[in-house]
Design a protein around this motif. Structure first.
Motif, short mmCIF file in Angstrom:
data_model
loop_
_atom_site.label_atom_id
_atom_site.label_comp_id
_atom_site.label_asym_id
_atom_site.label_seq_id
_atom_site.Cartn_x
_atom_site.Cartn_y
_atom_site.Cartn_z
N GLY A 1 -6.02 -10.66 13.81
CA GLY A 1 -5.28 -10.04 14.91
C GLY A 1 -3.96 -10.75 15.17
O GLY A 1 -3.43 -11.43 14.29
N THR B 1 10.32 -9.69 -9.60
CA THR B 1 11.70 -9.20 -9.68
C THR B 1 12.18 -8.88 -8.26
O THR B 1 11.68 -7.94 -7.64
CB THR B 1 11.75 -7.93 -10.55
N GLY C 1 6.94 -10.03 -6.10
CA GLY C 1 5.77 -10.86 -6.35
C GLY C 1 4.89 -10.27 -7.45
O GLY C 1 5.35 -9.46 -8.26
N ALA D 1 3.69 -0.35 10.67
CA ALA D 1 3.16 -1.30 11.66
C ALA D 1 1.69 -1.65 11.41
O ALA D 1 1.36 -2.15 10.34
CB ALA D 1 3.36 -0.75 13.07
N MET D 2 0.83 -1.32 12.40
CA MET D 2 -0.59 -1.71 12.31
C MET D 2 -1.40 -0.70 11.52
O MET D 2 -2.63 -0.79 11.49
CB MET D 2 -1.18 -1.79 13.72
N LEU D 3 -0.74 0.29 10.90
CA LEU D 3 -1.49 1.42 10.35
C LEU D 3 -1.19 1.73 8.89
O LEU D 3 -1.40 2.85 8.44
CB LEU D 3 -1.22 2.66 11.22
N GLY D 4 -0.68 0.77 8.17
CA GLY D 4 -0.30 1.04 6.77
C GLY D 4 -1.47 1.48 5.90
O GLY D 4 -1.33 2.36 5.04
N VAL E 1 0.83 -1.21 0.00
CA VAL E 1 0.00 0.00 0.00
C VAL E 1 0.86 1.27 0.00
O VAL E 1 0.52 2.27 -0.63
CB VAL E 1 -1.02 -0.02 1.17
N ALA F 1 9.60 -1.25 1.05
CA ALA F 1 9.58 -2.72 1.04
C ALA F 1 9.03 -3.33 2.33
O ALA F 1 9.32 -4.49 2.64
CB ALA F 1 10.99 -3.24 0.76
N SER G 1 -4.21 2.86 7.05
CA SER G 1 -4.69 4.13 7.63
C SER G 1 -3.80 5.30 7.26
O SER G 1 -4.24 6.44 7.29
CB SER G 1 -4.72 4.03 9.16
N TRP H 1 -4.80 -16.80 6.64
CA TRP H 1 -3.86 -15.85 6.01
C TRP H 1 -2.92 -15.30 7.07
O TRP H 1 -3.30 -15.13 8.23
CB TRP H 1 -4.67 -14.72 5.37
N GLY I 1 0.68 -11.12 11.79
CA GLY I 1 -0.73 -11.17 12.17
C GLY I 1 -1.46 -12.17 11.29
O GLY I 1 -0.97 -12.54 10.21
N SER J 1 -0.52 -6.00 2.70
CA SER J 1 -1.51 -4.97 2.34
C SER J 1 -2.83 -5.56 1.83
O SER J 1 -3.74 -4.82 1.49
CB SER J 1 -0.91 -4.02 1.31
N ILE K 1 16.95 -4.46 2.51
CA ILE K 1 17.35 -3.67 1.34
C ILE K 1 18.19 -2.47 1.77
O ILE K 1 19.15 -2.10 1.07
CB ILE K 1 16.11 -3.27 0.51
N TYR L 1 -9.04 -1.25 8.14
CA TYR L 1 -9.48 -0.03 8.85
C TYR L 1 -8.66 1.16 8.41
O TYR L 1 -7.44 1.06 8.28
CB TYR L 1 -9.26 -0.14 10.37
C1 LIG Z 1 -3.61 -9.05 10.63
C2 LIG Z 1 -3.30 -7.64 10.20
C3 LIG Z 1 -4.30 -6.68 10.26
C4 LIG Z 1 -4.03 -5.36 9.89
N1 LIG Z 1 -5.04 -4.46 9.89
C5 LIG Z 1 -4.81 -3.19 9.49
C6 LIG Z 1 -5.86 -2.25 9.46
O1 LIG Z 1 -7.02 -2.57 9.71
N2 LIG Z 1 -5.57 -0.97 9.14
C7 LIG Z 1 -4.30 -0.57 8.85
O2 LIG Z 1 -4.09 0.63 8.63
N3 LIG Z 1 -3.28 -1.46 8.81
C8 LIG Z 1 -3.50 -2.76 9.13
N4 LIG Z 1 -2.50 -3.65 9.12
C9 LIG Z 1 -1.14 -3.19 8.79
C10 LIG Z 1 -0.95 -3.03 7.28
O3 LIG Z 1 -1.40 -4.18 6.64
C11 LIG Z 1 0.53 -2.75 6.99
O4 LIG Z 1 0.97 -1.65 7.75
C12 LIG Z 1 0.76 -2.46 5.53
O5 LIG Z 1 0.22 -3.46 4.71
C13 LIG Z 1 2.26 -2.31 5.23
O6 LIG Z 1 2.37 -1.92 3.89
P1 LIG Z 1 3.78 -1.78 3.17
O7 LIG Z 1 3.50 -1.29 1.80
O8 LIG Z 1 4.71 -0.99 4.03
O9 LIG Z 1 4.38 -3.24 3.16
P2 LIG Z 1 3.92 -4.60 2.30
O10 LIG Z 1 2.49 -4.55 2.04
O11 LIG Z 1 4.52 -5.70 3.05
O12 LIG Z 1 4.65 -4.34 0.93
C14 LIG Z 1 6.05 -4.49 0.79
C15 LIG Z 1 6.31 -5.01 -0.61
O13 LIG Z 1 7.75 -5.08 -0.81
C16 LIG Z 1 8.03 -6.19 -1.60
N5 LIG Z 1 9.42 -6.59 -1.42
C17 LIG Z 1 10.02 -6.97 -0.26
N6 LIG Z 1 11.32 -7.28 -0.49
C18 LIG Z 1 11.55 -7.08 -1.81
C19 LIG Z 1 12.69 -7.23 -2.64
N7 LIG Z 1 13.89 -7.65 -2.16
N8 LIG Z 1 12.57 -6.94 -3.96
C20 LIG Z 1 11.39 -6.51 -4.48
N9 LIG Z 1 10.27 -6.35 -3.72
C21 LIG Z 1 10.35 -6.64 -2.41
C22 LIG Z 1 7.05 -7.26 -1.10
O14 LIG Z 1 6.85 -8.26 -2.08
C23 LIG Z 1 5.80 -6.43 -0.83
O15 LIG Z 1 4.90 -6.44 -1.91
C24 LIG Z 1 -2.72 -5.00 9.46
C25 LIG Z 1 -1.74 -5.97 9.36
C26 LIG Z 1 -2.01 -7.29 9.72
C27 LIG Z 1 -0.94 -8.32 9.59
#
Ligand SMILES: Cc1cc2nc3c(=O)[nH]c(=O)nc-3n(C[C@H](O)[C@H](O)[C@H](O)COP(=O)(O)OP(=O)(O)OC[C@H]3O[C@@H](n4cnc5c(N)ncnc54)[C@H](O)[C@@H]3O)c2cc1C
Length: 414
Positions: A308, A219, A33, A379-382, A11, A250, A384, A349, A272, A40, A257, A46
């Motif tokens: 959770g 990639t 992927g 963390a828990m707020l990506g 996200v 990432a 949001s 999941w 989670g 995400s 990285i 939420y």
């Molecule tokens: C059970 C659960 C419930 C949650 N509920 C909520 C909620 O209700 N509201 C909320 O705000 N947040 C919630 N979250 C948190 C939220 O999901 C995360 O904060 C958010 O998804 C993180 O996004 P991101 O883009 O930082 O990371 P990710 O979504 O992990 O994206 C990182 C990307 O980097 C890629 N990557 C990693 N390494 C490499 C590499 N070497 N080369 C190329 N690509 C790479 C991965 O493939 C991935 O696609 C929840 C999380 C969990 C586990």
């Protein structure tokens, strides 16, 4: 126009791409992927301005220690001799007090409110196709003492300008006429909204493709080429990619990285779990955090997700079925009238939240790398904080004044 390579299509990466393409930049998103699953996608969906209290807060350490040995507990740190985990744990402990919470909460609040103010515009542009509902979120409490504490937090929320309703059990039951509840009461945070995160990610990616954003999928980034303090190219398993500006988004793999770039980011993956019921005949209407059950439930029409736990056990996707069982039992306990079966083990999941020691994300440039911006650690707020983070990233790239103060989000604070 700048050429920008975003590492990571979660996200945070996609929201960064969304705001950067609006400014006319040429964007390539590189992901290992297909951007069809991951943290995400399976989360609770939420968008919660109400979550202005960071995970590192008074009492959390004691709770972690209390649950340490239980396989169905909602919060767990796997004890192991790992330098990064120990350093992370030390800073987490240093942040788990009222002084730090009061220092960090306004920064979280600013980012959460910025993000909330931007989501409707994004919905209009990418399509109203991700089940977004602006109904608020319930903080359901089983015990009176938990409810008293939530009422106290509601006072703090009002100071940040949030709209809250303090509800007794009968008032909550009136909001959920189809399902019997067994609770003491709840706080309804009316500014919160929720959506289906997977559908949101799919819609956003599709929209970005129509706007000319390039996706280099399947990639994996495995190394970096640098000249002085500038990253010149990324080495990947599908070849070398020359880069101009890099946004590192990432998620839980930020430290891996960052290390390739010769820098250090302090972060731990927090696992989670969730399970999604595709059809519930008499479903709940409101998303809810089951506060003293430490888990959450989200309805989208007749669909329901329960989820959770926060398990700090390193980067792995091992499923501990008992933890999901704990979530299921909590849901049944709060909603005795909800007709749900235990989640089948093979359909559970799991995702890794990128958790910083103080609950604030890392957003900003690095002093030692001239062309890299870090965006992660939400963390828990990506979900949001995604829109706000994307907007901030585009402002940083264009050297514009930031919409909010980002000094507390420095990636070099540890
Ligand atoms: C059970 C659960 C419930 C949650 N509920 C909520 C909620 O209700 N509201 C909320 O705000 N947040 C919630 N979250 C948190 C939220 O999901 C995360 O904060 C958010 O998804 C993180 O996004 P991101 O883009 O930082 O990371 P990710 O979504 O992990 O994206 C990182 C990307 O980097 C890629 N990557 C990693 N390494 C490499 C590499 N070497 N080369 C190329 N690509 C790479 C991965 O493939 C991935 O696609 C929840 C999380 C969990 C586990």
């Amino acid at each position: 126009m700048k050429n920008i390579t975003i590492i990571g299509g979660g996200v945070i990466g996609l929201c960064s791409a969304y705001y950067l393409q609006k400014e006319g930049h040429a964007i390539t998103v590189v992901d290992r992927g297909e951007i069809t699953d991951g943290c995400s996608f399976g989360n609770m969906g939420y968008m919660s301005p109400s979550h202005f209290i960071p995970l590192a807060s008074p009492g959390i350490i004691a709770e972690g220690l209390k649950h340490m040995l239980s396989s169905s507990s909602p919060f767990y740190i796997k004890p192991r001799l790992n330098r990064d985990l120990m350093k992370w744990g030390y800073h987490f402990w240093k942040n788990s007090n009222a002084t730090k919470v009061f220092r960090n909460a306004p920064h979280l609040n600013a980012l959460l409110q910025l993000s909330r103010s931007l989501i409707n515009e994004m919905r209009t542009e990418i399509g109203d196709v991700f089940e977004m509902e602006e109904r608020g979120c319930l903080m359901l409490c089983k015990q009176q003492k938990t409810l008293d504490h939530e009422f106290h937090l509601a006072d703090e929320a009002e100071k940040f300008g949030l709209q809250v309703d303090r509800l007794d059990a009968a008032q909550v039951q009136a909001l959920e006429p189809a399902v019997e509840l067994a609770i003491a009461g709840a706080v309804l945070f009316r500014d919160d909204c929720h959506f289906h995160p997977g559908l949101m990610m799919i819609a956003l990616k599709k929209y970005l493709e129509t706007k000319g954003v390039r996706f280099q999928l399947n990639t994996t980034v495995t190394g970096m080429e640098k000249t002085g303090n500038t990253v010149r190219a990324m080495i990947t398993d599908t070849g070398r990619i020359a880069v101009d500006q890099v946004v590192l988004a990432a998620g839980s793999w930020l430290p891996v990285i960052a290390k390739m770039m010769g820098t250090h980011i302090l972060l731990q993956p927090g696992k989670g779990y969730s399970y999604t019921y595709s059809y519930i005949e008499n479903n709940i209407r409101y998303p809810a955090i089951l506060v003293d059950g430490r888990c959450a439930v989200t309805p989208w029409g007749s669909m329901l997700r329960i989820g959770g736990t926060m398990e700090l056990s390193g980067i792995n996707n091992k499923v501990l079925v008992k933890r999901m069982q704990g979530i299921y039992e909590s849901a049944r306990n709060f909603y005795p009238g909800l007709k749900i079966d235990p989640p089948p083990a093979d359909k559970i999941w799991n995702g890794l939240r990128p958790v910083t020691p103080d609950g604030l994300p890392y957003i900003g440039r690095l002093s030692k790398l001239s062309n890299v911006i870090i965006a992660g650690g939400h963390a828990m707020l990506g979900m949001s904080e995604g829109t706000g983070t994307g907007k901030l990233v585009s402002e940083i790239v264009d050297n514009k004044k930031n919409s909010i103060d980002i000094s507390a989000f420095s990636a070099e604070r540890y």
